[in-house]
Design a protein around this motif. Structure first.
Motif, mmCIF file in Angstrom:
data_model
loop_
_atom_site.group_PDB
_atom_site.id
_atom_site.type_symbol
_atom_site.label_atom_id
_atom_site.label_comp_id
_atom_site.label_asym_id
_atom_site.label_seq_id
_atom_site.Cartn_x
_atom_site.Cartn_y
_atom_site.Cartn_z
ATOM 1 N N ASP A 370 0.810 -1.217 0.000
ATOM 2 C CA ASP A 370 0.000 0.000 0.000
ATOM 3 C C ASP A 370 0.843 1.266 0.000
ATOM 4 O O ASP A 370 0.341 2.338 -0.299
ATOM 5 N N PHE A 371 2.132 1.185 0.326
ATOM 6 C CA PHE A 371 2.989 2.357 0.356
ATOM 7 C C PHE A 371 3.244 2.901 -1.057
ATOM 8 O O PHE A 371 3.563 4.075 -1.216
ATOM 9 N N TRP A 372 3.099 2.043 -2.073
ATOM 10 C CA TRP A 372 3.319 2.450 -3.456
ATOM 11 C C TRP A 372 2.022 2.282 -4.246
ATOM 12 O O TRP A 372 1.085 1.613 -3.800
ATOM 13 N N SER A 373 1.978 2.890 -5.411
ATOM 14 C CA SER A 373 0.850 2.700 -6.321
ATOM 15 C C SER A 373 1.261 1.729 -7.424
ATOM 16 O O SER A 373 2.384 1.798 -7.940
ATOM 17 N N CYS A 374 0.345 0.821 -7.767
ATOM 18 C CA CYS A 374 0.622 -0.226 -8.746
ATOM 19 C C CYS A 374 -0.222 0.008 -9.999
ATOM 20 O O CYS A 374 -1.433 0.248 -9.911
ATOM 21 N N SER A 375 0.404 -0.101 -11.114
ATOM 22 C CA SER A 375 -0.323 -0.029 -12.384
ATOM 23 C C SER A 375 -0.960 -1.380 -12.690
ATOM 24 O O SER A 375 -0.720 -2.376 -11.988
ATOM 25 N N ILE A 376 -1.752 -1.431 -13.742
ATOM 26 C CA ILE A 376 -2.388 -2.691 -14.117
ATOM 27 C C ILE A 376 -1.339 -3.732 -14.496
ATOM 28 O O ILE A 376 -1.457 -4.913 -14.139
ATOM 29 N N SER A 377 -0.280 -3.324 -15.177
ATOM 30 C CA SER A 377 0.779 -4.270 -15.534
ATOM 31 C C SER A 377 1.504 -4.792 -14.296
ATOM 32 O O SER A 377 1.896 -5.961 -14.241
ATOM 33 N N ASP A 378 1.687 -3.939 -13.285
ATOM 34 C CA ASP A 378 2.303 -4.397 -12.038
ATOM 35 C C ASP A 378 1.432 -5.447 -11.362
ATOM 36 O O ASP A 378 1.942 -6.457 -10.845
ATOM 37 N N VAL A 379 0.125 -5.222 -11.350
ATOM 38 C CA VAL A 379 -0.782 -6.185 -10.732
ATOM 39 C C VAL A 379 -0.728 -7.521 -11.474
ATOM 40 O O VAL A 379 -0.717 -8.593 -10.852
ATOM 41 N N LYS A 380 -0.684 -7.481 -12.791
ATOM 42 C CA LYS A 380 -0.599 -8.724 -13.567
ATOM 43 C C LYS A 380 0.662 -9.503 -13.213
ATOM 44 O O LYS A 380 0.617 -10.724 -13.027
ATOM 45 N N THR A 381 1.786 -8.810 -13.088
ATOM 46 C CA THR A 381 3.048 -9.481 -12.758
ATOM 47 C C THR A 381 2.986 -10.120 -11.379
ATOM 48 O O THR A 381 3.405 -11.270 -11.190
ATOM 49 N N LEU A 382 2.454 -9.391 -10.401
ATOM 50 C CA LEU A 382 2.371 -9.930 -9.042
ATOM 51 C C LEU A 382 1.456 -11.153 -8.986
ATOM 52 O O LEU A 382 1.779 -12.149 -8.325
ATOM 53 N N VAL A 383 0.326 -11.077 -9.652
ATOM 54 C CA VAL A 383 -0.637 -12.175 -9.593
ATOM 55 C C VAL A 383 -0.090 -13.418 -10.299
ATOM 56 O O VAL A 383 -0.269 -14.550 -9.827
#
Length: 726
Positions: A370-383
């Motif tokens: 939550d300390f950073w903001s994630c883009s849609i591509s970041d979310v895809k990579t994490l998931v």
């Protein structure tokens, strides 16, 4: 004949009695007096297991009407009958109805009487905003089963508001022993920090959980913590700047048994390369949590160490949390946008951390970014890379509806049961509903009134149906729209399992709301150390003298004064002052100091002795007084002070100035009218005999063969002026 209810097993009967007493408290007298010995014992264990006391002297008064029907009244009236069942004592803040000019907190004698009635006490928890009496820990010395000691006036999920609380000297802390859990999250003075250091040394083989929050947290305290061989959980918080990289490195390399580390609003002076410095990390460490409060003031370097967080061994972690804590709402429940320092402002997710998570976090089950903001591509990579996640919490730099479009990616998370998302303000154009306040009703917007919300919940159902264990989808934050809970029926249809989704509007957490209400009644007494009205606040007696003397010997710079004493300058010359004598006494304390506090006062009629100096044995050269390391004191030289210095060096007094000072022994002679260096409490600007310096600090004479000679003239204009003056 035994009744059927008494033939039930102990665990079943205890659960039955507990449910009845909690649902119908008015039945307590019946269970205690009319249903037999066995039910009486179970009822006593249920009703008196934990005693809650308000920090008000009336709560322990047997003749007060407000306490006549309380468990505390019954305990104090008959301690032999009910005291054995008390396992925990909690001292809460006084209720708002008694916060007036006549309010008086619990006296030390009344608190001692309560604790003497609880021989089997296992936990003592102090949540009152007023500091406890100094002798509190002496009252707990005779509790062999005491395992937990907690001083926590503010909940750990909300801002500690350190500046609102009075500091506690805690002189009796070393009296505690055998604890497995220690929590001190109220401000400690420097005296209290030294007492805590002594306590930690005695708990090296027993302490397993430790939580600290005070400004004097430094590297030396970290060394004491690293010596705790059984420490499993550590929580640190400090608003001071004493903590450095060396302290964190000491913890990482010394706490072998550590399993959970929480850094909550740690300021210190942690560098950008902090997490590259430890040579080893605790091999059992599984949880790392770093928290920053938005409402607190932060130094510009507070979050610099996150630049190297990707160097942390993330592969061994099962839980990683780097998050921000929101400011408390206003008393009416409305979240007001607070100023956030640039040091902890929202920023994009670092690419180095994302790459490290993609390669080393395959076994991680809990992730909070939550300390950073994630883009849609970041979310895809994490998931796609962290498929063992059970809980995921992040700040989305995209509309909420874009998240629901990633249903195919989230379907890979077969173990995910909680998904919490915050959305940046620019991606939530609608007006956020007001959060619900506990025990109050508030209107909120519906789906159709907000373009950011999913239409009729169909997208939510479609998203939830693809994940077999997802039970909570939450849109949190200041712009939060609420949460959705999912329930799956046991029966299935041709299209798959039947999923029921229920919407819940945003609400304020009950614990946060209770903390907010308790702080609303805080007065100036909570941050004014001289406004205590608690009877018996000071700690006295033989044990107090012995413990305080022990702390002073272990920390000789520690003095019990109302203000910070000025550090005396060190002198290596033959002349000595009372300050030098004090330093010598501190360096070599007498053996009797273990039994009584050392006294450094000197007689007014006898000049202070002059200890021999090492420089006195070096030869017959000129005596030069060396400056102590530190900032030099600039003094203005006037004609009067220069003349006084000349008289001191020549031994000839001016008219009306009294007799000259003694030239032997380094001690000035005391004049009849109280003048000179021996009077006035040792004035710094008084000239000293035989030291070869004037008040301005310049050499104006030297000793050659026991006689005072003028200094040689220097070249230039200054030298000619001095020769002519001579």
């Amino acid at each position: 004949m035994q009744s059927p209810i008494e033939r039930l097993p102990d665990d079943v009967l205890a659960k039955l009695v507990n449910n009845v007493l909690h649902s119908e408290p008015s039945t307590a007298p019946l269970f205690l007096a009319s249903l037999g010995t066995r039910i009486h014992a179970i009822s006593v264990a249920t009703l008196f297991q934990q005693i809650h006391v308000h920090d008000d002297d009336a709560s322990l008064a047997l003749d007060h009407s407000s306490s006549a029907r309380s468990n505390t009244f019954a305990l104090l009236s008959n301690p032999a009958r009910y005291g054995w069942a008390v396992k925990a004592v909690v001292v809460d803040a006084a209720s708002e109805t008694v916060q007036d000019d006549t309010h008086r907190p619990i006296g030390a004698d009344d608190l001692s009487r309560l604790l003497r009635s609880c021989p089997n006490l296992q936990q003592f928890i102090w949540t009152s905003s007023m500091p406890p009496p100094d002798g509190l820990c002496e009252m707990l010395m005779d509790k062999p089963r005491l395992q937990k000691f907690s001083l926590n006036p503010s909940h750990h999920q909300v801002s500690p508001a350190r500046h609102l609380l009075a500091k506690w000297d805690a002189p009796s802390l070393p009296c505690l022993a055998g604890l497995s859990s220690l929590e001190i999250t109220r401000p400690l003075s420097q005296l209290g920090a030294h007492s805590l250091s002594t306590l930690l040394s005695s708990l090296a083989s027993s302490l397993e959980t430790l939580s600290l929050d005070f400004v004097w947290l430094d590297d030396s305290i970290c060394e004491d913590i690293a010596a705790l061989s059984r420490l499993r959980k550590l929580r640190l918080s400090t608003g001071g700047t004493k903590l450095t990289d060396q302290g964190i490195v000491t913890l990482m390399e010394g706490c072998d048994a550590l399993q959970e580390l929480i850094l909550d609003d740690v300021e210190g002076r942690l560098s950008r390369c902090l997490w590259t410095k430890p040579l080893t990390y605790p091999k059992h460490l599984r949880t790392l949590q770093i928290i920053f409060s938005e409402a607190e003031h932060h130094h510009s370097w507070s979050a610099d160490h996150l630049a190297s967080i990707h160097e942390f061994p993330l592969a061994s972690l099962t839980s990683l949390s780097v998050t921000r804590r929101q400011a408390l709402p206003s008393p009416d429940g409305v979240y007001i946008k607070a100023h956030v320092d640039d040091a902890v402002a929202l920023r994009p997710l670092p690419q180095d951390l994302l790459d490290k998570l993609a390669t080393s976090a395959s076994s991680m089950t809990h992730l909070d970014l939550d300390f950073w903001s994630c883009s849609i591509s970041d979310v895809k990579t994490l998931v796609q890379k962290c498929q063992q996640l059970e809980t995921l919490r992040l700040c989305l730099d995209a509309p909420f509806l874009k998240l629901l479009g990633l249903v195919s990616c989230f379907s890979l998370l077969s173990s995910l049961h909680t998904l919490s998302v915050a959305v940046l303000e620019e991606h939530a154009p609608g007006k956020a509903p007001l959060p619900l306040v506990p025990d109050h009703s508030t209107l909120f917007l519906k789906f159709e009134d907000d373009p950011s919300m999913p239409s009729a919940g169909r997208d939510i159902k479609k998203f939830v149906r693809k994940m077999s264990k997802l039970s909570l989808l939450e849109w949190y934050g200041k712009n939060g729209r609420g949460s959705w809970t999912a329930e799956r029926s046991t029966t299935t249809s041709k299209l798959g399992p039947t999923v029921t989704v229920e919407y819940h509007p945003p609400s304020i957490d009950t614990e946060v709301w209770q903390t907010l209400q308790s702080r609303a009644g805080w007065t100036t007494d909570h941050h004014d150390g001289g406004a205590y009205r608690r009877e018996g606040h000071a700690w006295t007696g033989d044990l107090a003298d012995t413990t305080i003397a022990r702390t002073e010997l272990e920390h000789p710079c520690n003095q019990r004064t109302t203000h910070k004493p000025r550090a005396p300058s060190l002198s290596l010359s033959s002349s000595s002052s009372s300050a030098d004598t004090t330093l010598n006494l501190l360096a070599t304390p007498p053996p009797s100091a273990l039994f009584s506090p050392p006294s450094f006062e000197q007689s007014k009629d006898t000049p202070p002795p002059s200890p021999p100096s090492d420089d006195d044995q070096l030869g017959d050269g000129p005596t030069i007084k060396r400056r102590s390391p530190g900032r030099p004191q600039r003094r203005r030289v006037t004609s009067e002070t220069a003349g006084a210095a000349t008289e001191a060096s020549s031994g000839t007094p001016r008219s009306g100035r009294g007799p000259p000072k003694a030239a032997s022994g380094g001690a000035p002679a005391k004049t009849g009218n109280g003048g000179g260096a021996a009077s006035g409490g040792g004035r710094r600007d008084a000239p000293k005999a035989g030291n070869g310096r004037s008040r301005g600090g310049r050499r104006n004479s030297e000793k050659v063969g026991g006689e005072t000679m003028p200094p040689p003239a220097r070249s230039g204009r200054g030298g000619r002026r001095r020769m002519s003056a001579a």
